[in-house]
Motif scaffolding. Sequence first.
Motif, PDB file in Angstrom:
ATOM      1  N   ARG A   1      31.777 -54.375 -12.160  1.00  0.00           N
ATOM      2  CA  ARG A   1      32.630 -53.524 -12.987  1.00  0.00           C
ATOM      3  C   ARG A   1      32.537 -52.071 -12.568  1.00  0.00           C
ATOM      4  O   ARG A   1      33.493 -51.331 -12.648  1.00  0.00           O
ATOM      5  CB  ARG A   1      32.228 -53.623 -14.453  1.00  0.00           C
TER       6      ARG A   1
ATOM      7  N   ASP B   1      30.137 -48.731 -22.211  1.00  0.00           N
ATOM      8  CA  ASP B   1      31.148 -49.629 -22.758  1.00  0.00           C
ATOM      9  C   ASP B   1      30.534 -50.649 -23.723  1.00  0.00           C
ATOM     10  O   ASP B   1      31.242 -51.378 -24.385  1.00  0.00           O
ATOM     11  CB  ASP B   1      31.909 -50.331 -21.634  1.00  0.00           C
TER      12      ASP B   1
ATOM     13  N   GLU C   1      35.105 -42.425 -17.702  1.00  0.00           N
ATOM     14  CA  GLU C   1      35.025 -43.802 -17.209  1.00  0.00           C
ATOM     15  C   GLU C   1      36.352 -44.521 -17.394  1.00  0.00           C
ATOM     16  O   GLU C   1      36.800 -45.273 -16.522  1.00  0.00           O
ATOM     17  CB  GLU C   1      33.925 -44.571 -17.948  1.00  0.00           C
TER      18      GLU C   1
ATOM     19  N   ALA D   1      38.614 -46.265 -14.534  1.00  0.00           N
ATOM     20  CA  ALA D   1      38.984 -47.673 -14.675  1.00  0.00           C
ATOM     21  C   ALA D   1      40.492 -47.835 -14.578  1.00  0.00           C
ATOM     22  O   ALA D   1      41.001 -48.734 -13.898  1.00  0.00           O
ATOM     23  CB  ALA D   1      38.476 -48.219 -16.016  1.00  0.00           C
TER      24      ALA D   1
ATOM     25  N   SER E   1      42.682 -49.742 -11.633  1.00  0.00           N
ATOM     26  CA  SER E   1      43.401 -50.943 -12.027  1.00  0.00           C
ATOM     27  C   SER E   1      44.825 -50.933 -11.503  1.00  0.00           C
ATOM     28  O   SER E   1      45.567 -51.872 -11.717  1.00  0.00           O
ATOM     29  CB  SER E   1      43.391 -51.086 -13.547  1.00  0.00           C
TER      30      SER E   1
ATOM     31  N   ARG F   1      38.112 -55.778  -5.937  1.00  0.00           N
ATOM     32  CA  ARG F   1      38.918 -56.998  -5.987  1.00  0.00           C
ATOM     33  C   ARG F   1      39.478 -57.334  -4.609  1.00  0.00           C
ATOM     34  O   ARG F   1      40.665 -57.509  -4.419  1.00  0.00           O
ATOM     35  CB  ARG F   1      40.047 -56.855  -7.014  1.00  0.00           C
TER      36      ARG F   1
END
Lengths: 234, 234
Positions: free
Chosen positions: A83, A95, A143, A147, A151, A191
């Motif tokens: 992550r 988180d 953060e 993120a 994404s 990814r």
Amino acid sequence: MPFDLSPQLRATPNCLACPVQNCLARAENIADTWHDMVSLLPPQMPGTATLMIEGEPLQALYVVRAGCIKTYTLDAHGNEHVRAFHFPGDLVGLDSLGSERATASATPVTPSQVCAVPAAQIQRRLADDAGLAGHLLQRTRRELGTALSLSGEYSADQRVAAFLIHVNMRMGGGNILRLPMTQREMGSYLRLATETVCRVLTRFEKNGWLISLNKRITLLDSPALRELAEPVGL
Amino acid sequence: MPFDLSPQLRATPNCLACPVQNCLARAENIADTWHDMVSLLPPQMPGTATLMIEGEPLQALYVVRAGCIKTYTLDAHGNEHVRAFHFPGDLVGLDSLGSERATASATPVTPSQVCAVPAAQIQRRLADDAGLAGHLLQRTRRELGTALSLSGEYSADQRVAAFLIHVNMRMGGGNILRLPMTQREMGSYLRLATETVCRVLTRFEKNGWLISLNKRITLLDSPALRELAEPVGL
DNA sequence: CGGTTCCTTGAGAGAACTCAACGTCGGTGG
DNA sequence: CCACCGACGTTGAGTTCTCTCAAGGAACCG
């Protein structure tokens, strides 16, 4: 290596000698009263290296003092999905803060030092300390930003370039970059299959943008990488 | 439609009659003193519909009272990338909070009502109000969680299934779901081409899992969708 | 009714993945 | 010190998923 390698060594944090800027503990006067410093080895040393485990009660937040910590989740097939990577000054566990249980696991990817701040104390102070809450809010916001950036829909080249630029910045910014994580971990975070990561790096090397040897990256043309990475933000 | 359609109508919030649970404004006693209620139409009505613009100074946060608000960024080619959809009770603008300028644009996707809370007031109170900071921290944490979930590596089918389940939950949870956004917007959010979104929906329909007509989805087998969506989390 | 914008479906292309094999590195123990 | 071992890195071949391009139909709005 500049780290104390003995696992699970606990010591007073000695914040005055700490290299970390903008440390949560120092800024919020948690220093020397609330937290412990812990030295960690990557897993393979039995047990000692895990900072938090997905689904288990959240014991503490961790300020990274040296090294690099990864947070990750495991899917139904036991595959690891990274992550985030946390570098010195970063806060691990944000988180998970409000929840009873950790939403991800955390473990070092290189020998690391962290300062552990007990979650219970944080929670308690959150209720009536605007400074602390504001501070944590700031970091969580940031953060969230990264993120959201990551994404987006980017090519393998863009992702890897952005990652290299970002890690380089977080690790001093010279022309020689020592990656703390493996290509597998890097791919999991971005990814991408590990083979793809590797192919991208060789492509960059053929372009004359860098030299990749083991985990040592020599940046030859960071402007080129920066341009490629620009849409990603990170 | 149950909304007041006149653009840029400003009124007293009338929080007592507000359907929104867990409203920031009510919880933090901002009600009736700080904020305005605004009714909005999707863009095409000139100008009036934009809540915030990427790069412009952040005027206010918005609590969604009815409808659906999307936040998005524009890339170098002017293409829109949807960052999030916000439903009643959600807070728009959290990821911009600390910065001077908005990090994304926001606009309604259906006729909507929002309560505007001036950013300056929030910032001011953040400095010495632990309750407010804690509250915002909670919400930011949750947004971070969904962003991290969605940033995983999932198939088109998984993404769409997770999205449908999630939106259905946020919109009452019946078996009939009226999607507020277009397939293009949905695809932009899920990082899928609109054609892919369409194909997935027809595939689901052939599987007998739902019926898709215009923006009305009739869920026939939500367990199947839920199972498919499970790894995503959202 | 015209004109958008959106949705739908098909055919083809391409980026990244999987599978497989092999080379390399670093640690361990003989 | 060297041989071994497992994990990591590299490279190729083939496949797959999703995208792009294209075109037609449906819905919506003035």
